[in-house]
Design a protein around this motif. Sequence first.
Motif, PDB file in Angstrom:
ATOM      1  N   GLU A 192     -69.333  67.076 -58.328  1.00 36.41           N
ATOM      2  CA  GLU A 192     -69.951  65.882 -58.792  1.00 36.41           C
ATOM      3  C   GLU A 192     -70.310  66.034 -60.459  1.00 36.41           C
ATOM      4  OE1 GLU A 192     -74.896  64.534 -58.255  1.00 36.41           O
ATOM      5  OE2 GLU A 192     -73.958  66.190 -57.059  1.00 36.41           O
ATOM      6  N   THR A 193     -70.134  67.449 -60.893  1.00 37.09           N
ATOM      7  CA  THR A 193     -70.295  67.455 -62.294  1.00 37.09           C
ATOM      8  C   THR A 193     -69.096  67.162 -62.845  1.00 37.09           C
ATOM      9  OG1 THR A 193     -71.796  69.545 -61.989  1.00 37.09           O
ATOM     10  CG2 THR A 193     -70.551  69.470 -64.019  1.00 37.09           C
ATOM     11  N   PHE A 372     -83.743  67.935 -71.049  1.00 39.29           N
ATOM     12  CA  PHE A 372     -83.035  67.482 -69.672  1.00 39.29           C
ATOM     13  C   PHE A 372     -81.687  68.368 -69.403  1.00 39.29           C
ATOM     14  CE2 PHE A 372     -85.993  64.193 -71.405  1.00 39.29           C
ATOM     15  CZ  PHE A 372     -86.443  63.614 -69.996  1.00 39.29           C
ATOM     16  N   SER A 373     -81.591  68.763 -68.151  1.00 40.58           N
ATOM     17  CA  SER A 373     -80.155  69.277 -67.502  1.00 40.58           C
ATOM     18  C   SER A 373     -79.734  70.427 -68.389  1.00 40.58           C
ATOM     19  CB  SER A 373     -79.174  68.027 -67.596  1.00 40.58           C
ATOM     20  OG  SER A 373     -77.929  68.419 -66.919  1.00 40.58           O
ATOM     21  N   ARG A 434     -82.219  67.281 -54.157  1.00 45.70           N
ATOM     22  CA  ARG A 434     -81.024  67.287 -53.909  1.00 45.70           C
ATOM     23  C   ARG A 434     -80.020  67.729 -55.210  1.00 45.70           C
ATOM     24  NH1 ARG A 434     -79.666  61.246 -51.929  1.00 45.70           N
ATOM     25  NH2 ARG A 434     -77.591  62.096 -52.216  1.00 45.70           N
ATOM     26  N   GLU A 435     -80.586  68.964 -55.798  1.00 46.35           N
ATOM     27  CA  GLU A 435     -80.155  69.291 -56.948  1.00 46.35           C
ATOM     28  C   GLU A 435     -78.853  70.147 -56.735  1.00 46.35           C
ATOM     29  OE1 GLU A 435     -79.065  69.573 -59.861  1.00 46.35           O
ATOM     30  OE2 GLU A 435     -81.077  69.883 -60.760  1.00 46.35           O
ATOM     31  N   ARG A 436     -77.933  70.306 -57.462  1.00 48.43           N
ATOM     32  CA  ARG A 436     -76.773  71.046 -57.358  1.00 48.43           C
ATOM     33  C   ARG A 436     -77.236  72.508 -57.122  1.00 48.43           C
ATOM     34  NH1 ARG A 436     -74.485  68.290 -62.885  1.00 48.43           N
ATOM     35  NH2 ARG A 436     -74.757  66.301 -62.110  1.00 48.43           N
ATOM     36  N   ARG A 466     -81.863  63.267 -56.967  1.00 52.35           N
ATOM     37  CA  ARG A 466     -80.759  63.769 -57.513  1.00 52.35           C
ATOM     38  C   ARG A 466     -80.636  63.922 -58.988  1.00 52.35           C
ATOM     39  NH1 ARG A 466     -76.531  59.333 -55.630  1.00 52.35           N
ATOM     40  NH2 ARG A 466     -78.246  58.187 -55.886  1.00 52.35           N
ATOM     41  N   HIS A 467     -79.847  64.935 -59.370  1.00 46.72           N
ATOM     42  CA  HIS A 467     -79.543  65.318 -60.959  1.00 46.72           C
ATOM     43  C   HIS A 467     -79.528  63.879 -61.517  1.00 46.72           C
ATOM     44  CE1 HIS A 467     -79.065  68.555 -63.955  1.00 46.72           C
ATOM     45  NE2 HIS A 467     -78.401  67.613 -64.286  1.00 46.72           N
ATOM     46  N   GLY A 468     -80.357  63.526 -62.603  1.00 44.36           N
ATOM     47  CA  GLY A 468     -80.297  62.174 -63.212  1.00 44.36           C
ATOM     48  C   GLY A 468     -81.101  60.992 -62.553  1.00 44.36           C
ATOM     49  N   PHE A 469     -81.857  61.295 -61.765  1.00 44.36           N
ATOM     50  CA  PHE A 469     -82.553  60.262 -60.767  1.00 44.36           C
ATOM     51  C   PHE A 469     -83.103  59.164 -61.314  1.00 44.36           C
ATOM     52  CE2 PHE A 469     -85.843  63.073 -61.829  1.00 44.36           C
ATOM     53  CZ  PHE A 469     -87.077  62.325 -62.239  1.00 44.36           C
ATOM     54  N   GLU A 470     -83.211  59.214 -62.973  1.00 46.35           N
ATOM     55  CA  GLU A 470     -84.159  58.227 -63.302  1.00 46.35           C
ATOM     56  C   GLU A 470     -83.148  56.965 -63.460  1.00 46.35           C
ATOM     57  OE1 GLU A 470     -85.212  61.791 -65.476  1.00 46.35           O
ATOM     58  OE2 GLU A 470     -83.391  61.043 -64.982  1.00 46.35           O
ATOM     59  N   THR A 471     -81.884  56.794 -63.190  1.00 44.00           N
ATOM     60  CA  THR A 471     -81.042  55.862 -63.422  1.00 44.00           C
ATOM     61  C   THR A 471     -80.189  55.819 -62.014  1.00 44.00           C
ATOM     62  OG1 THR A 471     -79.089  57.090 -64.589  1.00 44.00           O
ATOM     63  CG2 THR A 471     -80.719  55.553 -65.826  1.00 44.00           C
TER      64      THR A 471
END
Length: 496
Positions: A192-193, A372-373, A434-436, A466-471
């Motif tokens: 995913e990364t 973030f991240s 649902r984080e890595r 998920r990671h980056g859920f805002e979009t």
Amino acid sequence: MTAFVLVGEVFTGGWIWDEVAGRLREAGAEVHAAALPVDPGTDLDAHVRHVVRLVDGAAAEQVVLVGHGYGIHPVLGAADLRPGRTARVVHLDAGMPQDGDPALKLLPDGEVRERLLRPDAGDEPVAPPATPDAWGRWGSTEGVPAAALERLTRLAVPQPPRTLTAPLRLTGAAARVPTTGVLCSAGGAGIETVQGLVDLGDPRLQALADPRVTFFELATGHWPMLSMPGELADALLGAAAGEGHRLTPAGAEPPPHLRPFLLDVPERHRERHGAVDLYLPDGAGPGRPLPAVVFVHGGPVPAGVRPTPRDWPAFTGYAGYVAGLGAVGVTLDHRLHDIADYARAAEDVADAVALVRADPRVDADRVALWFFSAGALLSAQWIAAPPPWLRCVAATYPLFAPMSAWGMTGSRFRPADAVRTAGRLPLVVTRVERERPEIAATVEEFLATAAGCGAAVEVVDVPGARHGFETVDHTDETRGAVEQAVRAVLGHLRGA
């Protein structure tokens, strides 16, 4: 018949592959585990020639070359000399070195890198870790049984320095050989990364979305031949058969980071000051200074990516949202273009904060920083010694400790350690369900340390996100989480 040539990491020999080789042979494969020469004067070219001899001696017409860590350098050198006999190159938890790159460039142990770069480095071999615990400096040992780690320590041999400092020479002859990446996600990036990096549009990574490139992911550390030999053998057999996950090319669909923000935020005027943008509330002026929230993006983001992070919908959305609620929203571009750039990026963030606090429309004594991240690693210096004007630090889907494969052992960019001296600085952490796993582990480390020292942490959990859920995850739960986190941060800025 499938044939494999297995080339190991620094300090190891053919014995490191014993279990995997046995399983491959049981499946009917021909296997050659390289025992690379370790004489003090040995260089990278000698290792390349050793692998070439194994390829030439294989009974099968073509072979699959597998390089683990350092081993990818002699593997690529051999594939370049024998492209017609190379069926596939497998990068096993290994980088993608280019022509002219020394193995030194990808070494995870920063102290060894620095020593070998000195003019007086000489030909003294690089000593292997002396104890099982010390192997963590060379990559995650997660999943490796204690007995296997003890055997690794006992059998490890010094690495000739010229194998690490000599440049890899490639003519491009093997450019069309199919490749597979076997990613070990516990110590570094998962599929995913990597897909996310391709989505950013970096031209250097677009080749990863070629249909001849496949990926497998193993939920373990850097030594899968010791931690899950059966799963690794299955992945190698799958790679030889052309199986595996294929990435989506950039541009095939809107990348996640450029999709709309999850809240409907009215467009707001912004001022651009170099690398910093200010989103001002209505009526803001020198006679009415307002609190500010500085949003710090993650990375690494390649230098050529356009638009740059401060123009991504998530950050323009957050900044416009807080401006609509009466605080100055601030976005910025910092120069975290590579793992080695954290110090430079930290300077950029500090400069941006100084610029914001100097603006007469900003209350210099009421500022929050929101990370973030992987940008959350930049929060460490602010958390460790919070200045009095810093009213809150927030972090969303944060990475709170560097990945073991990044070579940042002993780094100052470890919020999981810095939180011990945070005192009563309010900390707002947004955690996604649902984080890595490799990132979630650092959040749990941070929270455990914070609990042990009584740090003031508020956790905002986001179910199903998920990671980056805002979009990418527009749900009632995700919208509510953003609203809750913003309320918490603004509450601390206003003294609530």
